[in-house]
Design a protein around this motif. Sequence first.
Motif, PDB file in Angstrom:
ATOM      1  N   VAL A   1     -15.758  17.073   9.964  1.00 51.93           N
ATOM      2  CA  VAL A   1     -15.596  18.054  11.040  1.00 51.93           C
ATOM      3  C   VAL A   1     -16.503  17.713  12.215  1.00 51.93           C
ATOM      4  CG1 VAL A   1     -15.920  20.473  11.688  1.00 51.93           C
ATOM      5  CG2 VAL A   1     -14.858  19.906   9.495  1.00 51.93           C
TER       6      VAL A   1
ATOM      7  N   LEU B   1     -14.344  25.521  13.434  1.00 53.65           N
ATOM      8  CA  LEU B   1     -13.901  25.154  12.089  1.00 53.65           C
ATOM      9  C   LEU B   1     -15.064  24.797  11.169  1.00 53.65           C
ATOM     10  CD1 LEU B   1     -10.612  23.098  12.453  1.00 53.65           C
ATOM     11  CD2 LEU B   1     -10.942  25.424  11.670  1.00 53.65           C
ATOM     12  N   GLY B   2     -16.234  24.525  11.753  1.00 54.86           N
ATOM     13  CA  GLY B   2     -17.403  24.309  10.914  1.00 54.86           C
ATOM     14  C   GLY B   2     -17.697  25.527  10.066  1.00 54.86           C
TER      15      GLY B   2
ATOM     16  N   SER C   1     -16.724  16.587   3.826  1.00 50.38           N
ATOM     17  CA  SER C   1     -15.744  17.235   4.712  1.00 50.38           C
ATOM     18  C   SER C   1     -16.427  17.820   5.944  1.00 50.38           C
ATOM     19  CB  SER C   1     -15.009  18.349   3.961  1.00 50.38           C
ATOM     20  OG  SER C   1     -14.274  17.835   2.878  1.00 50.38           O
ATOM     21  N   ALA C   2     -17.616  18.405   5.741  1.00 47.13           N
ATOM     22  CA  ALA C   2     -18.373  18.933   6.874  1.00 47.13           C
ATOM     23  C   ALA C   2     -18.742  17.823   7.847  1.00 47.13           C
ATOM     24  CB  ALA C   2     -19.625  19.649   6.371  1.00 47.13           C
TER      25      ALA C   2
ATOM     26  N   PRO D   1      -9.713  19.968  12.498  1.00 49.54           N
ATOM     27  CA  PRO D   1     -10.073  20.124  13.907  1.00 49.54           C
ATOM     28  C   PRO D   1      -9.272  19.225  14.838  1.00 49.54           C
ATOM     29  CG  PRO D   1     -11.837  19.017  12.702  1.00 49.54           C
ATOM     30  CD  PRO D   1     -10.866  19.538  11.694  1.00 49.54           C
TER      31      PRO D   1
ATOM     32  N   ALA E   1     -15.170  14.739  14.090  1.00 50.47           N
ATOM     33  CA  ALA E   1     -13.960  15.068  14.847  1.00 50.47           C
ATOM     34  C   ALA E   1     -14.294  15.629  16.222  1.00 50.47           C
ATOM     35  CB  ALA E   1     -13.109  16.064  14.068  1.00 50.47           C
TER      36      ALA E   1
ATOM     37  N   ALA F   1     -14.160  22.025  16.653  1.00 46.47           N
ATOM     38  CA  ALA F   1     -14.954  21.559  15.515  1.00 46.47           C
ATOM     39  C   ALA F   1     -16.060  22.560  15.159  1.00 46.47           C
ATOM     40  CB  ALA F   1     -15.564  20.192  15.825  1.00 46.47           C
TER      41      ALA F   1
ATOM     42  N   GLY G   1     -11.664  15.853   6.110  1.00 47.74           N
ATOM     43  CA  GLY G   1     -12.395  16.893   6.817  1.00 47.74           C
ATOM     44  C   GLY G   1     -12.162  16.864   8.306  1.00 47.74           C
ATOM     45  N   ALA G   2     -11.905  15.674   8.853  1.00 51.93           N
ATOM     46  CA  ALA G   2     -11.628  15.546  10.284  1.00 51.93           C
ATOM     47  C   ALA G   2     -10.217  16.000  10.650  1.00 51.93           C
ATOM     48  CB  ALA G   2     -11.836  14.097  10.724  1.00 51.93           C
TER      49      ALA G   2
ATOM     50  N   THR H   1     -15.413  25.413   7.097  1.00 54.31           N
ATOM     51  CA  THR H   1     -15.888  24.453   6.105  1.00 54.31           C
ATOM     52  C   THR H   1     -17.053  25.027   5.305  1.00 54.31           C
ATOM     53  OG1 THR H   1     -15.220  22.617   7.529  1.00 54.31           O
ATOM     54  CG2 THR H   1     -16.780  22.121   5.774  1.00 54.31           C
TER      55      THR H   1
END
Length: 406
Positions: A259, A129-130, A255-256, A313, A262, A126, A309-310, A133
């Motif tokens: 993440v 992947l942040g 979406s952030a 990740p 997640a 996460a 967004g989740a 995002t």
Amino acid sequence: MLVLGTATFTMVTAEMLPTAVLPQMSAGLGVAESRTGLLVSVWAAVVVVASFPLVRLVSGRDRRSVIAAALVVLAASSLATSLAPSYGVTVGARLLGAAAVGLLWASANAHVADLVPDRLLARSVAVVLGGATLGMVLGTPLASLVTDAVGWRAAFAGLGVLTLVVAVLVRSVVARRPELAPGSGGDGAADVRAGSGPAAGPAGPGPMITVTVLVGVLLVGHYGAYTYVTRIVEAPAAALPGGMSALLLVFGLASALGVVLAGQFGARTAPALALSAAGTALALLGLVAVDVHPALGAAVVVAWGVASGALPPLAQTLILRLGGPSRRETAGALIPVVFNGGIAVGAAAASLVVADAGAGALPVPAAVLVGATAVALWVGARPWSRPGTAGHAGDGVAAQPSSAEV
């Protein structure tokens, strides 16, 4: 992990940058905007084709060096684009950058799984992947501001310089994977690659491939609808301050948040992925009613952003976990292939629906497709969560650094 997150920021910004500078870049290269837009779809296609061959080519090498070298190539691609005298040269530079990004995604995914114990895998993915995002939420808007101030070529040049800085940081700050660390002897690495010993992954690749296919189908539905999001949510966007730009920013921020959420699921990744898919399906279905009231439309967009967004990740974590240490490179390469393939197929399928029935016809079939994968993911959640199936990527590997240390 923050350094690798910065790397994904540059990767996603590089991929989407032509969309942020579309009119100016088209005018500068003397081509229609449709041809400039193709630079993004061609990029995705190259990632799909190039990831596996490049991963095989560098198999067994220090992943820090692979990631740093690929970032240098990506920087060269951005700098070459900033200097490109023609559209043909621009296409060549973009092809080079896309190939580098395919290798980057695969190597970064595998390296994250090697660096942390299984209990920290979801959180670490996460974090990384942040950055991706933020590339969507901040990278492209910043590039647009730079373009307005000093031109689109400066935006690409600035990204190239930033990418070079990140390459240096990766090589000097990110930890080596444990089996390559000084004094490790390398014996554990051989056992892992052979699939033997306590750190070996699952007995077969079936669960990993099944999840990958389901995620691919899910992404076709999600990205098919998202490709035409500006058409689908026109009415609520027009009624909000800031219009479409504001609503897309809200989607990006939501979406952030997805993440971040997640990263809190740890070993419960499989059921969490199923629930995220179900939430995405419900949000897609809710798009049918976005014209009823602007507040309802905004609420649906927020729900869609959080749930979808989740997905990345959680999907990446589960695929890496199911692959286990013995199939880490394969799992790492599957991830960029399935995500870029889902984007490409989803956009193509959606264009056919829109051409026949308009953008308003997209939410229902997209929701049905995503909902079906949510059911399949939920059915498989229990066996995929069992220790013997998941492979426990961190078990049996000594002296794992924590996410804070890398």
